[in-house]
Design a protein around this motif. Structure first.
Motif, PDB file in Angstrom:
ATOM      1  N   MET A 407     -14.470 -12.000 -30.382  1.00 36.29           N
ATOM      2  CA  MET A 407     -14.888 -11.726 -29.008  1.00 36.29           C
ATOM      3  C   MET A 407     -13.737 -11.169 -28.176  1.00 36.29           C
ATOM      4  SD  MET A 407     -17.426 -14.944 -28.219  1.00 36.29           S
ATOM      5  CE  MET A 407     -17.791 -14.376 -26.572  1.00 36.29           C
ATOM      6  N   VAL A 408     -12.521 -11.676 -28.413  1.00 35.65           N
ATOM      7  CA  VAL A 408     -11.355 -11.152 -27.695  1.00 35.65           C
ATOM      8  C   VAL A 408     -11.129  -9.681 -28.044  1.00 35.65           C
ATOM      9  CG1 VAL A 408      -8.841 -11.265 -27.534  1.00 35.65           C
ATOM     10  CG2 VAL A 408     -10.200 -13.368 -27.402  1.00 35.65           C
ATOM     11  N   ALA A 409     -11.204  -9.352 -29.324  1.00 34.09           N
ATOM     12  CA  ALA A 409     -11.018  -7.968 -29.755  1.00 34.09           C
ATOM     13  C   ALA A 409     -12.088  -7.060 -29.165  1.00 34.09           C
ATOM     14  CB  ALA A 409     -11.029  -7.897 -31.283  1.00 34.09           C
ATOM     15  N   THR A 410     -13.322  -7.544 -29.139  1.00 35.28           N
ATOM     16  CA  THR A 410     -14.417  -6.755 -28.573  1.00 35.28           C
ATOM     17  C   THR A 410     -14.216  -6.529 -27.083  1.00 35.28           C
ATOM     18  OG1 THR A 410     -15.963  -7.642 -30.222  1.00 35.28           O
ATOM     19  CG2 THR A 410     -16.911  -6.644 -28.247  1.00 35.28           C
ATOM     20  N   ALA A 411     -13.842  -7.583 -26.366  1.00 37.46           N
ATOM     21  CA  ALA A 411     -13.638  -7.474 -24.926  1.00 37.46           C
ATOM     22  C   ALA A 411     -12.503  -6.512 -24.598  1.00 37.46           C
ATOM     23  CB  ALA A 411     -13.359  -8.852 -24.333  1.00 37.46           C
ATOM     24  N   PHE A 412     -11.427  -6.542 -25.371  1.00 42.19           N
ATOM     25  CA  PHE A 412     -10.246  -5.739 -25.066  1.00 42.19           C
ATOM     26  C   PHE A 412     -10.415  -4.278 -25.474  1.00 42.19           C
ATOM     27  CE2 PHE A 412      -5.909  -4.173 -25.932  1.00 42.19           C
ATOM     28  CZ  PHE A 412      -5.322  -4.433 -24.700  1.00 42.19           C
ATOM     29  N   PHE A 413     -10.991  -4.035 -26.642  1.00 41.82           N
ATOM     30  CA  PHE A 413     -11.032  -2.672 -27.174  1.00 41.82           C
ATOM     31  C   PHE A 413     -12.346  -1.931 -26.908  1.00 41.82           C
ATOM     32  CE2 PHE A 413      -7.873  -4.694 -30.013  1.00 41.82           C
ATOM     33  CZ  PHE A 413      -6.808  -3.837 -29.777  1.00 41.82           C
ATOM     34  N   VAL A 414     -13.422  -2.634 -26.640  1.00 42.54           N
ATOM     35  CA  VAL A 414     -14.737  -1.988 -26.573  1.00 42.54           C
ATOM     36  C   VAL A 414     -15.375  -2.082 -25.191  1.00 42.54           C
ATOM     37  CG1 VAL A 414     -17.064  -1.930 -27.546  1.00 42.54           C
ATOM     38  CG2 VAL A 414     -15.100  -2.440 -29.031  1.00 42.54           C
ATOM     39  N   MET A 415     -15.354  -3.264 -24.607  1.00 35.86           N
ATOM     40  CA  MET A 415     -16.097  -3.501 -23.375  1.00 35.86           C
ATOM     41  C   MET A 415     -15.320  -3.045 -22.143  1.00 35.86           C
ATOM     42  SD  MET A 415     -17.418  -7.334 -24.304  1.00 35.86           S
ATOM     43  CE  MET A 415     -18.037  -7.584 -22.655  1.00 35.86           C
ATOM     44  N   HIS A 416     -15.961  -3.135 -20.984  1.00 30.39           N
ATOM     45  CA  HIS A 416     -15.252  -3.068 -19.720  1.00 30.39           C
ATOM     46  C   HIS A 416     -14.403  -4.332 -19.655  1.00 30.39           C
ATOM     47  CE1 HIS A 416     -18.386  -0.262 -17.588  1.00 30.39           C
ATOM     48  NE2 HIS A 416     -17.936   0.229 -18.733  1.00 30.39           N
TER      49      HIS A 416
END
Length: 470
Positions: A407-416
């Protein structure tokens, strides 16, 4: 037992008090500051109806309630009122609007002639969010007691959750509270041996927020260990096959609500349409509506947010991302062998994944949870039946940290990236780590409380008045 009952009472009181504080702050800020966007009260007729608005008995109260429908709340209330009218509304999954609609047509229906349909829908949304939050806090405590084996640390973690930096979203018409309840509750049931009930709650979490499908990873991790036990330790091929089949079916079950909703969107927006005029995602090999909406309407995608002008948003998300990364590093450094072996190297005297002293565990589960002595097993891990200090954890923590890392990787690299504050706010390991910091590093403990208090104050100020915040 008495301490747990006392702690439960404290958490219940704290959770309710925290919601009242948030709602009070929201009312105060709205009364003294003009909103940035005054369109909150605008509510055109549903596309399927042309009815005129009735005369209300308390129009001022109705207006005050409707002014709280801001940001994504507009979508949730509109979906509950009119259904899925536009393509972008399919980014919001249906469980939360369904609860809002049910309550507005049952418990709160007598209020419709007094304050109007939309205000009643908004009240229903507030009710669902705040009640769900209180139960989520209670489930977090029960889950934490199982994992940490320390009621005091569990109490601290739960109180931190009650005042988490994304608190404004847990008291607004957002799906965060409902998702947290279903996700944390599902984890509690999983660790209590109620696998089918856990799968149901995980499936419902995937019907509240899209990241709910990631909870299937917990079932997958459990299945992997149980199959290993059956095949290599118990030498029972049939049992291993049965474990894999049941685990696979549970994972599929968790994905069904989200996949079914995508199919529902495809049926409404693509089926029977001329291919020349249909939307681009309709013609894709895998027509996934959710991904298209996130990319097309909100610009979500890998590294798409890495722009210099977004630096303030990265700074806004830096505290929660830093806490999450520190918690991951902390757990991995405690027992690196366990993490890098995914928990397959454990002490022979300890129980395997998910062993609990509970009467709800089935005989099949009990047979699978004890690992036989093996000379290849190493490492001081495990969920033993004796009391262990909070600084040591069993392999039970591994899937939690893996889930948080993804979830951290997704939040940092993909999401706003600013959304990370609320995206990660329902992850238990963050609060477990923060609970440890409060007692072992007092200075950083003050920083955590200061950070939470500041975001609660700033968030309630900005969000409630339609200013940007995470």
């Amino acid at each position: 037992m008495k301490s747990r009952i006392s702690h439960t009472r404290i958490i219940l009181q704290t959770a309710i008090a925290s919601r009242l504080i948030l709602l009070t702050l929201t009312l105060i800020w709205r009364s003294i500051i003009n909103p940035y966007d005054t369109s909150a009260s605008i509510n055109p007729n549903c596309l399927s109806t042309t009815t005129t608005a009735p005369t209300l008995v308390f129009p001022r109260i109705a207006a005050a309630v409707e002014n709280g429908v801001v940001w994504d709340s507009v979508y949730f209330v509109r979906i509950a009122q009119c259904g899925y009218e536009y393509e972008q509304t399919y980014a919001f999954l249906p469980l939360f609007p369904a609860f809002i609609l049910i309550l507005s047509r049952t418990v709160f229906q007598p209020l419709i002639p007094l304050i109007g349909d939309r205000a009643v829908l908004a009240l229903s949304g507030y009710f669902v969010s705040n009640v769900a939050f209180v139960f989520a806090a209670l489930f977090l405590y029960r889950l934490s007691v199982i994992v940490l084996k320390d009621p005091e640390a569990s109490l601290r973690a739960s109180i931190l959750f009650c005042f988490n930096p994304a608190s404004i979203f847990y008291s607004s018409i957002y799906s965060e509270s409902l998702y947290a309840l279903l996700s944390i509750g599902g984890l509690y049931f999983l660790l209590s041996g109620s696998n089918n009930l856990a799968s149901l709650w995980f499936a419902l979490s995937g019907c509240a927020r899209s990241n709910g499908v990631l909870n299937a990873g917990y079932i997958g991790f459990q299945t992997m260990h149980r199959a290993y036990d059956a095949l290599f330790l118990q030498k029972n091929l049939i049992l291993a096959f049965w474990v894999l089949i049941t685990g696979f079916l549970r994972c599929v079950f968790i994905f069904i609500p989200f996949v079914a909703f995508q199919a529902y969107g495809y049926y409404n927006l693509c089926a029977g349409r001329d291919p020349e005029t249909s939307r681009p995602w309709c013609k894709a090999k895998i027509p996934l509506l959710y991904n298209f909406i996130q990319s097309h309407y909100w610009g979500v995608g890998f590294l798409r947010y890495f722009q210099f002008k977004q630096l303030p948003n990265f700074l806004l998300a830096s505290p929660i991302l830093s806490m999450a990364v520190c918690s991951i590093i902390y757990y991995v450094k405690l027992q690196p062998t366990v993490f890098f072996s995914l928990g397959f190297q454990v002490d022979p005297k300890t129980a395997s994944f998910l062993e609990m002293q509970t009467s709800t565990v089935s005989r099949e589960d009990q047979a699978l949870r004890r690992r036989k002595h093996s000379k290849h097993e190493v490492g001081p891990t495990a969920l033993s039946t004796d009391s262990v200090p909070v600084e040591r954890f069993s392999i039970i923590i591994v899937p939690f940290v893996l889930h948080l890392g993804f979830m951290v990787a997704t939040a940092f690299f993909v999401m706003h990236v600013q959304v990370a504050t609320r995206f990660l706010s329902s992850s238990p390991p963050i609060y477990w780590f923060a609970s440890y910091v409060l007692t072992s590093h007092k200075g950083w403990g003050y920083f955590i409380w200061g950070y939470s208090a500041a975001y609660i104050l700033i968030g309630s100020l900005l969000f409630s008045n339609f200013y940007p915040f995470t």
